[in-house]
Design a protein around this motif. Structure first.
Motif, short mmCIF file in Angstrom:
data_model
loop_
_atom_site.label_atom_id
_atom_site.label_comp_id
_atom_site.label_asym_id
_atom_site.label_seq_id
_atom_site.Cartn_x
_atom_site.Cartn_y
_atom_site.Cartn_z
N GLN A 139 -59.95 -18.60 12.87
CA GLN A 139 -59.25 -19.77 13.37
C GLN A 139 -58.00 -19.36 14.13
O GLN A 139 -57.34 -18.39 13.80
CB GLN A 139 -58.87 -20.70 12.23
N TYR A 328 -63.51 -24.96 20.68
CA TYR A 328 -62.34 -25.81 20.49
C TYR A 328 -62.67 -27.22 20.95
O TYR A 328 -63.68 -27.47 21.61
CB TYR A 328 -61.13 -25.26 21.26
N ASN A 334 -59.74 -24.70 16.55
CA ASN A 334 -59.95 -23.58 17.44
C ASN A 334 -60.50 -22.39 16.66
O ASN A 334 -59.91 -21.94 15.68
CB ASN A 334 -58.63 -23.19 18.11
#
Length: 373
Positions: A139, A328, A334
């Protein structure tokens, strides 16, 4: 690489020719001794049935392998390379950038054997091995590196032209069959959990990693030179080509849209050969009509080397490919993942006899379901 599997049931039985040769590393991982390895190989060959994938653990493992094979093992390029297109193009009425690109391609054609040698090739067969590593999804903007554990495998690649080809790629017991019969391109993994993917005919990216000089030259025929860069301690010219909107729309689907796809070729000023091939793609996937979608951005770069002449044509025999995947969007955190493939070419043969168009037909279940093609 291992090509034959002995008959473990009968000593006097004929050996089985493996559809996809396997690397020695993959064979050695199948057991502690040769007899056990061959026994495990035979057991695996007999177990390629749909009920094998009923276990969630096994299914998850093979879904992961399928992801690796699709993303880095058998990606396609959204450009149609015209079969009858002349490699050399007139520079009249071209911009300076386009004229420079055509001059660079002329040097590349000469470095790979010359236009008569390239035009003499009407088909090819390539046998090679791969080692693939991958990171997990991370992440945010964390630095990610591929895991040290490797997935070993091999592949066989057949081609008559950029729209007529077939690839069989096997790693760690999972197999992907991919091809194009001139009307459609398709991919299917051996676990049968993923549906068959199809689309318009497209060239396989692996051909453009120094294996098919004529297709590479034709691909960049409409490119422009955007500058220079040092790659692998060599000064290189950079050629760039953007996918037109019509091609992007043709390859988009009802639930996803390809927003852009750009490729770059790095040609050595010293040797004239292509030593790096790079492409970047951005697409959005929608789960509902009102959903803004999740964006997937994929950046891939391949560095090629060990050029050798085969029947007068200079082709790359090894290289590395790096893939970075970003995910994303409004409904997705993300995430970033990195894949890496080391590949080596064992055999290259040109002008394969009796290679007819029927050889490149899709699997029978695909033909039955999509007979209109």
């Amino acid at each position: 690489m291992r090509i034959l599997c002995p008959n473990v049931d009968r000593e006097d039985g004929l050996e089985t020719v493996l559809e996809v040769p396997i690397p020695d590393e993959m064979f050695k991982s199948m057991g502690s001794n040769a007899a056990l390895r061959w026994q495990n190989m035979a057991t695996w060959m007999k177990a390629q049935t749909s009920d094998k994938w009923s276990s969630p653990i096994v299914a998850a493992r093979y879904n992961e392998l399928s992801f690796l094979l699709f993303m880095i093992g058998s990606p396609l390029i959204p450009f149609q390379i015209e079969i009858g297109q002349s490699v050399t193009r007139p520079v009249k009425h071209s911009s300076i950038e386009a004229s420079t690109a055509k001059y660079i391609l002329q040097q590349y054609i000469a470095a790979t054997g010359g236009q008569p040698a390239l035009n003499a090739v009407n088909s090819m067969c390539v046998v090679g091995q791969v080692k693939i590593t991958a990171s997990d999804f991370h992440q945010g903007d964390q630095n990610v590196k591929a895991r040290k554990s490797e997935e070993n495998g091999g592949f066989v690649l057949w081609q008559k032209n950029p729209d007529l080809w077939c690839l069989e790629l096997l790693i760690s017991g999972c197999k992907v069959i991919s091809g194009s019969n001139g009307k459609i391109s398709w991919r299917q993994s051996s676990n049968q959990i993923r549906p068959i993917s199809k689309g318009p005919p497209r060239p396989l990216r692996r051909f453009l990693q120094g294996l098919d000089p004529r297709s590479i030259a034709n691909l960049f025929a409409n490119a422009v030179c955007i500058g220079e860069k040092i790659v692998c301690d060599q000064d290189c010219f950079i050629l760039k080509l953007d996918t037109n909107q019509a091609a992007l729309e043709a390859q988009s689907g009802p639930n996803y849209e390809i927003l852009h796809h750009t490729i770059w070729g790095y040609f050595s000023q010293r040797s004239g050969l292509i030593i790096k091939f790079e492409d970047s793609r951005l697409l959005t996937v929608k789960t509902s009509r009102d959903d803004e979608g999740v964006f997937w951005e994929t950046s891939t770069e391949s560095v090629m080397g060990d050029y050798k002449y085969v029947d007068g044509v200079n082709v790359a025999h090894c290289g590395k490919t790096y893939v970075t995947v970003f995910r994303y969007g409004e409904h997705s955190a993300n995430h970033k993942r990195q894949l890496e493939e080391k590949w080596k070419i064992e055999e290259v043969d040109f002008n394969v006899g009796r290679l007819t168009t029927e050889f490149f037909m899709p699997p029978s279940d695909f033909v039955n379901e999509h007979s209109r093609f």
